[in-house]
Design a protein around this motif. Structure first.
Motif, PDB file in Angstrom:
ATOM      1  N   ALA A 209       0.384  -9.580  -3.065  1.00 17.16           N
ATOM      2  CA  ALA A 209      -0.245  -8.607  -2.166  1.00 17.16           C
ATOM      3  C   ALA A 209      -0.519  -7.339  -2.960  1.00 17.16           C
ATOM      4  O   ALA A 209       0.283  -6.933  -3.803  1.00 17.16           O
ATOM      5  CB  ALA A 209       0.669  -8.304  -0.989  1.00 17.16           C
ATOM      6  N   GLN A 212      -0.801  -2.255  -0.650  1.00 15.17           N
ATOM      7  CA  GLN A 212      -0.092  -2.109   0.618  1.00 15.17           C
ATOM      8  C   GLN A 212       0.231  -0.652   0.959  1.00 15.17           C
ATOM      9  O   GLN A 212       0.648  -0.357   2.075  1.00 15.17           O
ATOM     10  CB  GLN A 212       1.186  -2.953   0.601  1.00 15.17           C
ATOM     11  CG  GLN A 212       0.892  -4.450   0.567  1.00 15.17           C
ATOM     12  CD  GLN A 212       2.141  -5.289   0.654  1.00 15.17           C
ATOM     13  OE1 GLN A 212       3.086  -5.112  -0.116  1.00 15.17           O
ATOM     14  NE2 GLN A 212       2.168  -6.202   1.602  1.00 15.17           N
ATOM     15  N   ARG A 215      -4.074   3.846   2.793  1.00 20.14           N
ATOM     16  CA  ARG A 215      -4.198   4.562   4.062  1.00 20.14           C
ATOM     17  C   ARG A 215      -5.514   5.322   4.057  1.00 20.14           C
ATOM     18  O   ARG A 215      -6.034   5.676   2.999  1.00 20.14           O
ATOM     19  CB  ARG A 215      -3.036   5.543   4.230  1.00 20.14           C
ATOM     20  CG  ARG A 215      -2.937   6.575   3.110  1.00 20.14           C
ATOM     21  CD  ARG A 215      -1.727   7.468   3.250  1.00 20.14           C
ATOM     22  NE  ARG A 215      -1.606   8.409   2.136  1.00 20.14           N
ATOM     23  CZ  ARG A 215      -2.251   9.564   2.063  1.00 20.14           C
ATOM     24  NH1 ARG A 215      -3.078   9.927   3.048  1.00 20.14           N
ATOM     25  NH2 ARG A 215      -2.090  10.360   1.025  1.00 20.14           N
ATOM     26  N   GLU A 298      -4.529 -10.676  -3.485  1.00 22.85           N
ATOM     27  CA  GLU A 298      -5.431 -10.165  -2.467  1.00 22.85           C
ATOM     28  C   GLU A 298      -6.616  -9.462  -3.116  1.00 22.85           C
ATOM     29  O   GLU A 298      -6.626  -9.204  -4.327  1.00 22.85           O
ATOM     30  CB  GLU A 298      -4.681  -9.210  -1.538  1.00 22.85           C
ATOM     31  CG  GLU A 298      -3.634  -9.904  -0.683  1.00 22.85           C
ATOM     32  CD  GLU A 298      -2.913  -8.942   0.235  1.00 22.85           C
ATOM     33  OE1 GLU A 298      -2.437  -9.387   1.302  1.00 22.85           O
ATOM     34  OE2 GLU A 298      -2.805  -7.744  -0.126  1.00 22.85           O
ATOM     35  N   ASP A 302      -8.732  -7.096   1.547  1.00 25.35           N
ATOM     36  CA  ASP A 302      -7.359  -6.982   2.048  1.00 25.35           C
ATOM     37  C   ASP A 302      -6.867  -5.542   1.996  1.00 25.35           C
ATOM     38  O   ASP A 302      -6.183  -5.079   2.919  1.00 25.35           O
ATOM     39  CB  ASP A 302      -6.425  -7.869   1.218  1.00 25.35           C
ATOM     40  CG  ASP A 302      -6.773  -9.337   1.316  1.00 25.35           C
ATOM     41  OD1 ASP A 302      -6.504  -9.943   2.361  1.00 25.35           O
ATOM     42  OD2 ASP A 302      -7.333  -9.870   0.346  1.00 25.35           O
ATOM     43  N   VAL A 303      -7.202  -4.833   0.918  1.00 23.03           N
ATOM     44  CA  VAL A 303      -6.770  -3.445   0.776  1.00 23.03           C
ATOM     45  C   VAL A 303      -7.348  -2.594   1.902  1.00 23.03           C
ATOM     46  O   VAL A 303      -6.656  -1.767   2.510  1.00 23.03           O
ATOM     47  CB  VAL A 303      -7.172  -2.883  -0.599  1.00 23.03           C
ATOM     48  CG1 VAL A 303      -6.765  -1.413  -0.713  1.00 23.03           C
ATOM     49  CG2 VAL A 303      -6.520  -3.690  -1.722  1.00 23.03           C
ATOM     50  N   ASP A 305      -8.214  -3.656   4.781  1.00 23.27           N
ATOM     51  CA  ASP A 305      -7.517  -4.082   5.997  1.00 23.27           C
ATOM     52  C   ASP A 305      -6.151  -3.413   6.093  1.00 23.27           C
ATOM     53  O   ASP A 305      -5.733  -2.967   7.167  1.00 23.27           O
ATOM     54  CB  ASP A 305      -7.388  -5.603   5.994  1.00 23.27           C
ATOM     55  CG  ASP A 305      -6.802  -6.142   7.282  1.00 23.27           C
ATOM     56  OD1 ASP A 305      -7.355  -5.856   8.359  1.00 23.27           O
ATOM     57  OD2 ASP A 305      -5.769  -6.845   7.218  1.00 23.27           O
ATOM     58  N   HIS A 306      -5.435  -3.327   4.961  1.00 29.21           N
ATOM     59  CA  HIS A 306      -4.124  -2.645   4.950  1.00 29.21           C
ATOM     60  C   HIS A 306      -4.267  -1.192   5.390  1.00 29.21           C
ATOM     61  O   HIS A 306      -3.355  -0.631   6.022  1.00 29.21           O
ATOM     62  CB  HIS A 306      -3.506  -2.692   3.554  1.00 29.21           C
ATOM     63  CG  HIS A 306      -3.171  -4.062   3.071  1.00 29.21           C
ATOM     64  ND1 HIS A 306      -2.831  -5.099   3.912  1.00 29.21           N
ATOM     65  CD2 HIS A 306      -3.122  -4.577   1.800  1.00 29.21           C
ATOM     66  CE1 HIS A 306      -2.590  -6.186   3.208  1.00 29.21           C
ATOM     67  NE2 HIS A 306      -2.754  -5.909   1.923  1.00 29.21           N
ATOM     68  N   THR A 521      -5.089   5.000  -2.225  1.00 27.28           N
ATOM     69  CA  THR A 521      -4.139   3.981  -2.656  1.00 27.28           C
ATOM     70  C   THR A 521      -3.924   4.137  -4.152  1.00 27.28           C
ATOM     71  O   THR A 521      -4.777   4.698  -4.862  1.00 27.28           O
ATOM     72  CB  THR A 521      -4.658   2.550  -2.357  1.00 27.28           C
ATOM     73  OG1 THR A 521      -3.833   1.594  -3.041  1.00 27.28           O
ATOM     74  CG2 THR A 521      -6.089   2.366  -2.819  1.00 27.28           C
TER      75      THR A 521
END
Length: 552
Positions: A209, A212, A215, A298, A302-303, A305-306, A521
Motif C-alpha cells: 500500500a 496512506q 490528505r 497500489e 489508490d493514493v 482514494d486514500h 502526501t
C-alpha cells in the motif's frame, strides 16, 4: 527419413528462411562500413546454421522431436511475420505486451496476407513434419553418440569461425545490440524466459500500500470542490498532432478552446501500454521503473482514494493494467452501446454516455474521472473513427497496413488523431458545463507513440533505448477554468510558457495530478509537478506540508 536430416532441414529453414530479416540487417550494417573482411560477411549464414544445429539436436528424441519443432515452427513463423511486416523487435517487454493483449486486439492483426503467410510458412511445414515417418537410432547408446557428434562438429566449426572473426562479431554486436533481438527463435524464447522468471521471482512479493498518509489540503481560496478529467490516450504520437507543429489540421477542435495548452516536448515512459500506463501511475520514474514492483503495489488512483477524492476509471481500451483494480471503474462493453460500437470496438465518444449521472451528486466534492480511450490503436486504425470523421482520404480500411500506400496509411492514422482531438474537445466542453458546482481541470496525455513505416518500422513496442522518437514522443494537453486557476493561484501565462519551452515526461503525471487535486502526501514531488513553479507560494507550501515530503 533419418532424424538427423530432419534436424538439418529445420536448422536450414530457421537459419536462412526465418532469419533473413536479421541477415538483411547484418549485411546493411556491413554496407555502411568503410571496410570489412569478405570472409566475415560470408560466415554469417553458416554461424546461424551451425548454432541452430547445436541448439536443436538435444530436442531430437523420438517423442519430443515432432511436438517441439511443430511448436517452434508456428511461433517462429508468427514472430518472423511480425518482424518483417511491422519491424517489431522481440524482447521481454514485447512478450509482456503480447501476453496482456486482449482477444479483440489480437484478432485485429488477422488478414488474408497474415493467414496465407502462416499457412504456407508454418502450417504446411508442420503438417509435413507430423505426417513424415522418421527413423531413430536402434539403441540408446547409438543415439547418444550420434547426437554428441552432431553437436560437437558444429561446435568445433563455430570455434574456428570465432577464432577468425571474433573481433568482427564482437564489434558489430556491441554497436548493434538489436541484432540479438532479431534472431528467431532465440529472441522470443529468451524474452519469454525472462518474463516468466521475473513474474515467478516476484510471485511471493507482498502487495504494498502506498500514500496512506494522503490528505486533501483545504485552502481559503477554494470556493468549490475540484473536478478533474484525466484522459489517457492510446498510440498518439506528437509528430502527427497539429498543436505540436504538424502541418495537417489534426487539432481543429481543441484549437478552438480558449486556454487549451499543448505541451511541445513530452516523452513516454515506455513504448507499449503494458509499460507506460502502470509507469505513469506509479511514483517510480522511467529510469527506476520496475514493472513487477508496480504490479505488486497500489497506484496513483489508490493514493487519491486514500485522500478522500472520489475516483472513477472509465475503460474503453485494453484494460487499466492494474492501476484501477481497487477503485471504482467501468469497463465499456460494446453490447451496452450498440450505436457507438458498430465495428466490434467502441468509438471514444462513448465516454460521454452517462457522464452527467457520474458527475452530478447532491453534495459535490473533490472528484477525478480517468478516461482510458481507444485513441489510435492499430493496426486497424480505420475502426477508431466514425464515417463522419473520415476527413483525410483515401484511407486504409485494412489491418495489413504495410500494404497500404504511404498516403493511405498517413490519412488513416491522421483521422484517428483528429477524432481523438474531437473527443478531448467534447470532454472539455462537458467539463465546462459543471463549473457552477466545481472548479474544473483536464489533462490529456498519450501512453506512447507509433511508427508508420519510418525506417521500415510499424506499430510500437520497440526497446526503449532503440525506439525512434515516433514511438516515444507523445502529445499532452491541459485546460483549466478561470475558477480553477484562481482558486489554486496558478499563473496561466507561466504555464503557457512551460508548455512551449519545457521538457516533460510521464514522470510528471503522478505529482502533477496530486497537486492538481491538492493532495498532500510523502509521495508528492514538487520538482515533477508541472503546476508547481506556476502555483502561488501559499498553495504550494500547503501541498508540501507532509512529514516525509521531498519537494525536489
Amino acid at each position: 527419413m533419418d532424424y538427423r536430416w530432419v534436424i538439418v532441414a529445420m536448422a536450414l529453414y530457421f537459419a536462412l528462411g526465418l532469419n533473413w530479416k536479421v541477415l538483411g540487417h547484418f549485411y546493411s550494417i556491413l554496407g555502411g562500413l568503410v571496410d570489412y573482411d569478405p570472409g566475415f560477411a560470408i560466415s554469417a549464414p553458416f554461424v546461424l546454421l551451425l548454432g541452430a544445429l547445436i541448439l536443436f539436436t538435444p530436442f531430437s528424441f523420438k517423442y519430443l522431436l515432432k511436438p517441439f519443432f511443430a511448436l517452434l515452427l508456428i511461433t517462429g513463423v508468427l514472430s518472423n511475420y511480425a518482424m518483417v511486416k511491422y519491424g517489431i523487435v522481440f524482447d521481454r517487454s514485447m512478450i509482456e505486451n503480447i501476453v496482456e493483449t486482449n482477444t479483440t486486439e489480437a484478432f485485429s492483426y488477422l488478414n488474408m496476407q497474415s493467414v496465407l503467410w502462416f499457412v504456407v510458412s508454418g502450417l504446411v511445414p508442420v503438417v509435413i513434419l507430423m505426417l513424415m515417418p522418421i527413423r531413430y537410432p536402434a539403441t540408446i547408446v547409438r543415439g547418444v553418440v550420434q547426437r554428441v557428434a552432431m553437436m560437437l562438429i558444429p561446435f568445433v566449426l563455430l570455434g574456428g569461425l570465432a577464432g577468425l572473426y571474433f573481433k568482427d562479431y564482437a564489434s558489430v554486436g556491441r554497436n548493434h545490440k538489436v541484432l540479438g533481438k532479431e534472431l528467431v527463435p532465440s529472441n522470443y524464447i529468451t524474452g519469454t524466459i525472462q518474463l516468466v522468471k521475473r513474474r515467478y521471482l516476484y510471485a511471493d512479493m507482498p502487495f504494498q500500500a502506498i500514500g496512506q498518509d494522503a490528505r486533501t489540503v483545504e485552502m481559503a481560496t477554494q470556493d468549490k470542490p475540484t473536478l478533474m478529467f484525466l484522459v489517457i490516450g492510446e498510440t498518439a504520437r506528437a509528430q502527427s498532432v497539429a498543436a505540436n507543429g504538424y502541418g495537417r489540421p489534426t487539432s481543429p477542435f481543441t484549437s478552438q478552446i480558449d486556454g487549451m495548452l499543448a505541451f511541445q516536448d513530452v516523452s513516454s515512459c515506455g513504448t507499449a501500454t503494458a509499460v507506460s500506463v502502470p509507469c505513469m501511475f506509479s511514483p517510480m520514474d522511467h529510469a527506476g521503473y520496475d514493472g513487477e514492483v508496480a504490479r505488486h503495489s497500489e497506484s496513483l488512483m489508490d493514493v487519491l482514494d486514500h485522500a478522500g477524492v472520489d475516483v472513477l476509471w472509465k475503460e474503453n481500451d485494453e484494460g487499466c493494467k492494474g492501476v484501477c483494480d481497487r477503485v471504482r471503474h467501468i469497463n465499456i462493453e460494446p453490447k451496452d452501446f450498440p450505436e457507438d460500437c458498430v465495428l466490434g470496438t467502441c468509438f471514444d465518444e462513448v465516454m460521454l454516455r452517462g457522464l452527467d449521472a457520474e458527475v452530478v451528486s447532491d453534495k459535490p466534492h473533490d472528484r477525478l474521472i480517468a478516461f482510458h480511450i481507444m485513441g489510435s490503436h492499430g493496426p486497424t486504425y480505420y475502426k477508431r473513427y466514425p464515417d463522419a470523421h473520415r476527413v483525410f482520404a483515401p484511407d486504409c480500411p485494412r489491418s495489413d497496413i504495410e500494404n497500404c500506400s504511404a498516403e493511405e496509411l498517413i490519412n488513416t492514422y491522421d483521422n484517428t488523431i483528429r477524432y481523438t482531438d474531437y473527443v478531448v474537445a467534447q470532454l472539455t466542453e462537458r467539463l465546462q458545463s459543471y463549473q457552477d458546482d466545481y472548479n474544473v481541470v483536464l489533462l490529456y496525455v498519450s501512453d506512447h507513440g507509433e511508427s508508420l513505416g519510418e525506417a521500415g518500422l510499424y506499430l510500437h513496442g520497440a526497446p526503449y533505448m532503440l525506439a525512434p522518437s515516433e514511438q516515444t514522443k507523445v502529445p499532452m494537453m491541459i485546460w483549466m477554468s478561470d475558477g480553477y486557476a484562481d482558486a489554486n493561484r496558478i499563473e496561466t501565462a507561466c504555464l503557457a510558457t512551460q508548455a512551449q519551452t519545457g521538457s516533460f515526461s510521464h514522470d510528471n503525471l503522478f505529482s502533477t495530478v496530486l497537486g492538481a487535486m491538492h493532495v498532500s502526501t510523502g509521495l508528492y514531488r514538487a520538482g515533477t509537478d508541472i503546476f508547481a513553479r506556476c502555483r502561488g507560494t501559499m498553495m504550494q507550501a500547503a501541498l508540501e506540508q507532509s512529514v516525509n515530503v521531498a519537494p525536489n
